[in-house]
Design a protein around this motif. Structure first.
Motif, PDB file in Angstrom:
ATOM      1  N   GLU A   1      47.108  47.019  44.462  1.00 31.88           N
ATOM      2  CA  GLU A   1      47.916  47.699  43.446  1.00 31.88           C
ATOM      3  C   GLU A   1      49.402  47.477  43.747  1.00 31.88           C
ATOM      4  O   GLU A   1      49.777  47.024  44.834  1.00 31.88           O
TER       5      GLU A   1
ATOM      6  N   HIS B   1      34.800  45.501  38.267  1.00 33.13           N
ATOM      7  CA  HIS B   1      36.259  45.650  38.260  1.00 33.13           C
ATOM      8  C   HIS B   1      36.941  44.289  38.325  1.00 33.13           C
ATOM      9  O   HIS B   1      37.913  44.036  37.611  1.00 33.13           O
TER      10      HIS B   1
ATOM     11  N   GLU C   1      42.969  39.673  45.903  1.00 32.83           N
ATOM     12  CA  GLU C   1      41.972  40.686  45.557  1.00 32.83           C
ATOM     13  C   GLU C   1      40.799  40.649  46.543  1.00 32.83           C
ATOM     14  O   GLU C   1      40.282  41.699  46.940  1.00 32.83           O
TER      15      GLU C   1
ATOM     16  N   ASN D   1      36.634  42.528  34.943  1.00 33.24           N
ATOM     17  CA  ASN D   1      37.514  43.127  33.936  1.00 33.24           C
ATOM     18  C   ASN D   1      38.977  42.776  34.194  1.00 33.24           C
ATOM     19  O   ASN D   1      39.761  42.568  33.260  1.00 33.24           O
ATOM     20  N   LYS D   2      39.358  42.718  35.466  1.00 30.79           N
ATOM     21  CA  LYS D   2      40.755  42.472  35.828  1.00 30.79           C
ATOM     22  C   LYS D   2      41.159  41.014  35.632  1.00 30.79           C
ATOM     23  O   LYS D   2      42.270  40.719  35.191  1.00 30.79           O
TER      24      LYS D   2
ATOM     25  N   GLN E   1      46.569  35.985  42.831  1.00 29.97           N
ATOM     26  CA  GLN E   1      46.039  37.324  42.579  1.00 29.97           C
ATOM     27  C   GLN E   1      44.570  37.438  42.960  1.00 29.97           C
ATOM     28  O   GLN E   1      44.150  38.415  43.583  1.00 29.97           O
TER      29      GLN E   1
END
Length: 380
Positions: A259, A327, A312, A330-331, A308
């Motif tokens: 985040e 998740h 992750e 979706n991301k 990214q």
């Protein structure tokens, strides 16, 4: 949008032999001026992008040594933070601390201004090992500081421990864990020593004067750590962190969840609006930029899609829960198997990764070689 704020205090009364963080000796430094510059940097940053700071959930004082500041300096810093950062959504406000510097007066100041979590650098309960590390506290400092913090209302207290230290035996590590657990705290962090460049330990190692325990002994220490914490009812929620339910480090989870967060201070790093950035480290350069009405940013890196997804994985897999496949999909717009399929299959077959329901996580064996697993998720 940022979820957390990191604030760097680069001052130390004693430099530890293993530390490679941005720091300077406290004496003869422009400490008061630095604190005022921090206030200006925070206000400038929030003013440029107020939407990014609408839901700040954590604030963390790191260093250096935040408790190197005097009570008056701490109070001024805390006032400036509350003037600049929206506090309505803050759940966790943490400060690092040294046991021999966190006086009751400083504890009172921190608690009065909303700090609700302390992370205390204990490292070891063996005085000889503390001396080798360059630490200046003793066990009595630890007991008195923790007791004073509890008496002043702190219930969320963590201590840092280290293993794989020069000359450290398994018996010394077992003793340290026994002493630590007798404190009955809700959270512990335990890290293996990493010898970083530009440290005293690095210079000693290059001269052949740093007798480290070796990989097998270090692995035994880590295994003993995991087993002991589990038997004590403390959940290993991250490779190096153990806590009772509800006492996980919310600030560090922001990092591991990939985040965004803001970093303030000399040498601090942040991640805002898809950009990772770092500030000037030298105090003079940092403060000159602020005095000229500029943000003290040394470099910025736009984090592209490839970076990214890499982050992750190698951040998320540090958590015992690992990453959630739904998740991820979706991301990033595609399943994790579509990006890392062959690598996941190989690591599962090697017994280093586990697929469980909708989670992908390290196995217990994988925790011993976490960095090697993470490197597998660097895309060509």
């Amino acid at each position: 949008m940022a979820k957390g704020v990191y604030i760097h205090i680069p001052f130390c009364h004693q430099i530890c032999n293993y530390c490679d963080f941005n720091k300077v000796f406290f004496k003869n430094q422009p400490v008061d001026e630095y604190i005022e510059c921090l206030g200006k940097e925070m206000k400038m940053t929030v003013a440029k992008n107020p939407q990014a700071f609408e839901r700040i959930e954590t604030i963390f004082f790191g260093g250096g040594t935040p408790t190197a500041l005097s009570p008056e300096q701490l109070e001024r810093l805390l006032i400036l933070v509350k003037e600049a950062i929206p506090m309505d959504a803050v759940k966790e406000f943490s400060s690092e601390a040294n046991p021999d510097e966190l006086t009751r007066e400083k504890i009172k100041v921190l608690h009065r201004h909303g700090v609700n979590r302390l992370s205390i650098g204990v490292q070891s309960f063996d005085q000889e090992l503390l001396r080798k590390l360059g630490r200046t506290h003793d066990n009595d400092h630890v007991y008195k500081t923790i007791q004073a913090a509890k008496e002043e209302g702190f219930t969320n207290i963590s201590i840092d421990l280290m293993y794989g230290l020069p000359g450290q035996t398994m018996e010394q590590w077992q003793h340290t864990l026994k002493m630590a657990l007798e404190l009955q705290l809700p959270h512990f962090s335990a890290y293996s020593l990493i010898v970083e460049p530009k440290t005293i330990f690095y210079n000693l190692m290059n001269k052949g004067k740093l007798p480290l325990p070796g990989e097998d002994n270090e692995a035994d220490m880590y295994n003993y750590l995991m087993d002991t914490m589990e038997k004590s009812g403390l959940e290993q929620y991250e490779i190096s962190n153990f806590g009772k339910a509800g006492h996980e480090s919310l600030h560090n989870l922001i990092y591991w969840d990939n985040e965004e967060y803001a970093g303030f201070g000399a040498g601090a790093s942040g991640y805002l609006d898809g950009v990772r950035y770092s500030n000037h480290g030298p105090l003079k350069k940092y403060m000159e930029a602020i005095d000229q009405g500029e943000l003290p940013i040394l470099n910025r890196t736009q984090v592209d899609w490839k970076a990214q997804v890499e982050e992750e994985l190698f951040l998320g897999l540090r958590k015992s829960a690992g990453i959630n496949k739904t998740h991820f999909s979706n991301k990033f717009g595609k399943p994790v198997e579509a990006v890392f399929g062959d690598k996941i299959i190989k690591l599962v077959q090697d017994g280093l990764l586990v697929e469980e329901n909708d989670q992908l996580k390290l196995s217990k064996n994988g925790r011993f070689v976490g960095n090697e697993v993470f490197q597998e998720f660097l895309l060509d």
